[in-house]
Design a protein around this motif. Structure first.
Motif, PDB file in Angstrom:
ATOM      1  N   MET A   1      -7.154  55.893 -63.019  1.00  0.00           N
ATOM      2  CA  MET A   1      -6.726  55.438 -61.710  1.00  0.00           C
ATOM      3  C   MET A   1      -7.259  54.029 -61.468  1.00  0.00           C
ATOM      4  N   LEU A   2      -6.435  53.199 -60.894  1.00  0.00           N
ATOM      5  CA  LEU A   2      -6.790  51.810 -60.635  1.00  0.00           C
ATOM      6  C   LEU A   2      -7.650  51.718 -59.390  1.00  0.00           C
ATOM      7  N   GLU A   3      -8.804  51.058 -59.480  1.00  0.00           N
ATOM      8  CA  GLU A   3      -9.691  50.912 -58.325  1.00  0.00           C
ATOM      9  C   GLU A   3      -9.236  49.724 -57.486  1.00  0.00           C
ATOM     10  N   THR A   4      -9.212  49.914 -56.160  1.00  0.00           N
ATOM     11  CA  THR A   4      -8.783  48.843 -55.264  1.00  0.00           C
ATOM     12  C   THR A   4      -9.951  48.394 -54.398  1.00  0.00           C
ATOM     13  N   VAL A   5      -9.739  47.334 -53.647  1.00  0.00           N
ATOM     14  CA  VAL A   5     -10.788  46.808 -52.780  1.00  0.00           C
ATOM     15  C   VAL A   5     -11.062  47.731 -51.603  1.00  0.00           C
ATOM     16  N   LEU A   6     -10.162  48.661 -51.324  1.00  0.00           N
ATOM     17  CA  LEU A   6     -10.297  49.538 -50.166  1.00  0.00           C
ATOM     18  C   LEU A   6     -10.967  50.871 -50.487  1.00  0.00           C
ATOM     19  N   ASP A   7     -11.350  51.102 -51.738  1.00  0.00           N
ATOM     20  CA  ASP A   7     -11.895  52.401 -52.131  1.00  0.00           C
ATOM     21  C   ASP A   7     -13.178  52.774 -51.395  1.00  0.00           C
ATOM     22  N   ASN A   8     -14.048  51.823 -51.089  1.00  0.00           N
ATOM     23  CA  ASN A   8     -15.335  52.122 -50.465  1.00  0.00           C
ATOM     24  C   ASN A   8     -15.346  51.915 -48.950  1.00  0.00           C
ATOM     25  N   ARG A  15      -2.395  55.340 -45.801  1.00  0.00           N
ATOM     26  CA  ARG A  15      -1.080  54.692 -45.860  1.00  0.00           C
ATOM     27  C   ARG A  15      -1.166  53.166 -45.862  1.00  0.00           C
ATOM     28  N   HIS A  16      -2.345  52.630 -45.600  1.00  0.00           N
ATOM     29  CA  HIS A  16      -2.492  51.171 -45.519  1.00  0.00           C
ATOM     30  C   HIS A  16      -2.736  50.550 -46.889  1.00  0.00           C
ATOM     31  N   THR A  17      -2.221  49.345 -47.047  1.00  0.00           N
ATOM     32  CA  THR A  17      -2.470  48.530 -48.232  1.00  0.00           C
ATOM     33  C   THR A  17      -3.273  47.318 -47.787  1.00  0.00           C
ATOM     34  N   PRO A  18      -3.882  46.592 -48.719  1.00  0.00           N
ATOM     35  CA  PRO A  18      -4.609  45.382 -48.306  1.00  0.00           C
ATOM     36  C   PRO A  18      -3.732  44.389 -47.539  1.00  0.00           C
ATOM     37  N   GLU A  19      -2.467  44.263 -47.930  1.00  0.00           N
ATOM     38  CA  GLU A  19      -1.568  43.326 -47.246  1.00  0.00           C
ATOM     39  C   GLU A  19      -1.267  43.792 -45.822  1.00  0.00           C
ATOM     40  N   SER A  20      -1.019  45.096 -45.643  1.00  0.00           N
ATOM     41  CA  SER A  20      -0.719  45.592 -44.296  1.00  0.00           C
ATOM     42  C   SER A  20      -1.948  45.494 -43.394  1.00  0.00           C
ATOM     43  N   LEU A  21      -3.127  45.719 -43.956  1.00  0.00           N
ATOM     44  CA  LEU A  21      -4.366  45.597 -43.167  1.00  0.00           C
ATOM     45  C   LEU A  21      -4.627  44.148 -42.784  1.00  0.00           C
ATOM     46  N   ALA A  64     -13.372  43.751 -46.736  1.00  0.00           N
ATOM     47  CA  ALA A  64     -12.687  44.256 -47.931  1.00  0.00           C
ATOM     48  C   ALA A  64     -11.392  43.499 -48.215  1.00  0.00           C
ATOM     49  N   VAL A  65     -10.594  43.221 -47.187  1.00  0.00           N
ATOM     50  CA  VAL A  65      -9.290  42.591 -47.448  1.00  0.00           C
ATOM     51  C   VAL A  65      -9.368  41.069 -47.554  1.00  0.00           C
ATOM     52  N   VAL A  67     -12.505  39.171 -48.216  1.00  0.00           N
ATOM     53  CA  VAL A  67     -13.566  38.666 -49.093  1.00  0.00           C
ATOM     54  C   VAL A  67     -13.538  39.348 -50.447  1.00  0.00           C
ATOM     55  N   GLY A  68     -13.598  40.676 -50.461  1.00  0.00           N
ATOM     56  CA  GLY A  68     -13.598  41.398 -51.725  1.00  0.00           C
ATOM     57  C   GLY A  68     -14.104  42.814 -51.548  1.00  0.00           C
ATOM     58  N   PRO A  69     -14.293  43.522 -52.663  1.00  0.00           N
ATOM     59  CA  PRO A  69     -14.701  44.931 -52.578  1.00  0.00           C
ATOM     60  C   PRO A  69     -16.036  45.116 -51.853  1.00  0.00           C
ATOM     61  N   VAL A  70     -16.157  46.231 -51.156  1.00  0.00           N
ATOM     62  CA  VAL A  70     -17.361  46.562 -50.408  1.00  0.00           C
ATOM     63  C   VAL A  70     -18.278  47.377 -51.305  1.00  0.00           C
ATOM     64  N   ASP A  71     -19.533  46.955 -51.406  1.00  0.00           N
ATOM     65  CA  ASP A  71     -20.537  47.714 -52.146  1.00  0.00           C
ATOM     66  C   ASP A  71     -21.061  48.811 -51.214  1.00  0.00           C
ATOM     67  N   PRO A  72     -20.932  50.093 -51.595  1.00  0.00           N
ATOM     68  CA  PRO A  72     -21.344  51.168 -50.680  1.00  0.00           C
ATOM     69  C   PRO A  72     -22.843  51.217 -50.422  1.00  0.00           C
ATOM     70  N   THR A  73     -23.654  50.562 -51.223  1.00  0.00           N
ATOM     71  CA  THR A  73     -25.101  50.575 -51.006  1.00  0.00           C
ATOM     72  C   THR A  73     -25.553  49.489 -50.034  1.00  0.00           C
ATOM     73  N   LEU A  74     -24.646  48.588 -49.645  1.00  0.00           N
ATOM     74  CA  LEU A  74     -24.990  47.484 -48.752  1.00  0.00           C
ATOM     75  C   LEU A  74     -24.257  47.609 -47.421  1.00  0.00           C
ATOM     76  N   LYS A  75     -24.765  46.929 -46.418  1.00  0.00           N
ATOM     77  CA  LYS A  75     -24.157  46.895 -45.082  1.00  0.00           C
ATOM     78  C   LYS A  75     -23.386  45.588 -44.923  1.00  0.00           C
TER      79      LYS A  75
END
Length: 166
Positions: A1-8, A15-21, A64-65, A67-75
């Motif tokens: 499965m492809l990981e996206t920037v919205l996974d975390n 139903r949302h995509t990065p473009e719609s968000l 996320a949309v 800047v980039g992917p969110v690290d779940p260990t950081l705020k």
């Protein structure tokens, strides 16, 4: 499965995509003269964290949309200090400890009393001495009422006799 920037991003509707968000955030935001991009999420209260696109925090979605992917260990923190700002240049990821250290503290408690400096930590106390004393007094009154209600008339007389004998 492809990981996206919205996974975390928690609470986000699937139903949302990065473009719609991105389009949703820009449509619900207004630019202030100081550079902050203020989002209008669910609710009408200004100056608090806003939710958008399900139950997701708007500033985390914006990070996320834009800047980039969110690290779940950081705020995700606001460098501007405005809680409903989603300007990508005002958002950064930091540790929970760093977030607590840089948090601005109010000089008064929620009841308007001046707060003291805690010598152990070098920060303002969470609760002022006056509010703490009032809370302890209310607790003592509640405990006394519960004890009195739980004792029978005979038990109360015995307790009083023991107390007077001291």
């Amino acid at each position: 499965m492809l990981e996206t920037v919205l996974d975390n991003v928690g609470g986000l509707s699937k139903r949302h995509t990065p473009e719609s968000l991105r389009a949703l955030l820009l449509a619900r935001s207004t630019r202030r003269p100081d550079g902050c991009l203020i989002v209008q999420g669910y609710g009408t209260q200004r100056g608090v964290h806003q939710k958008i696109a399900g139950r997701a925090w708007a500033h985390i979605v914006a990070y996320a949309v834009f800047v980039g992917p969110v690290d779940p260990t950081l705020k995700v923190d606001h460098t501007c200090g405005v809680k409903d700002c989603v300007e990508p240049t005002h958002l950064r990821q930091i540790s929970h400890a760093e977030n607590c250290r840089t948090r601005v503290q109010a000089p008064t408690c929620r009841n308007g009393h001046e707060r003291e400096l805690d010598p152990a930590t070098g920060r303002l106390r969470r609760q002022c001495r006056r509010c703490n004393a009032d809370a302890q007094q209310r607790w003592r009154i509640r405990q006394a009422a519960e004890r009195a209600a739980s004792l029978t008339p005979q038990g109360m007389a015995e307790s009083k006799a023991r107390w007077d004998a001291r």
